[in-house]
Design a protein around this motif. Structure first.
Motif: not given
Length: 115
Positions: A109-110, A1-14, A85-94
């Motif tokens: 969001t990746q 009964q609750v829906q969540l939609v993420e946005s804002g992810g992408g590719l960024v340099q360290a 941000l660091k390369p170690e932060d690379t992940a899917i964020y929920y």
């Protein structure tokens, strides 16, 4: 009964920054807390940050002051501002929330940080 939609992810340099946003819909009046988790390939899902009542926050130890979680009740959103941000932060964020003893998750969001 609750829906969540993420946005804002992408590719960024360290050293760069990204702002993630999560929009909640449905029975939002039943939400107790919201937060962000992340999961990299081959690793367990880990807590990034949570916020309760718009003021009580908790961060994972790896954040070290780089991330900030906030809410906008008028728009039913929870944001995560990420800097240095660091390369170690690379992940899917929920996006995550708990409402009336039930856990809800967004689809993720990746975030990819290049060296």
């Amino acid at each position: 009964q609750v829906q969540l939609v993420e946005s804002g992810g992408g590719l960024v340099q360290a050293g760069g920054s990204l702002r993630l946003s999560c929009v909640a819909s449905g029975q939002v009046f039943r939400i107790g807390a919201m937060g962000w988790y992340r999961q990299a390939p081959g690793k367990q899902r880990e807590l990034v940050a949570t916020i309760r009542n718009g003021v009580e926050t908790f961060y994972g130890d790896f954040v070290k002051g780089r991330f900030t979680i906030s809410t906008d009740n008028a728009k039913n959103t929870v944001d995560l501002q990420m800097t240095s941000l660091k390369p170690e932060d690379t992940a899917i964020y929920y996006c995550y929330t708990n409402a009336r003893y039930i856990d809800y998750w967004g689809q993720g969001t990746q975030v990819t940080v290049s060296s």
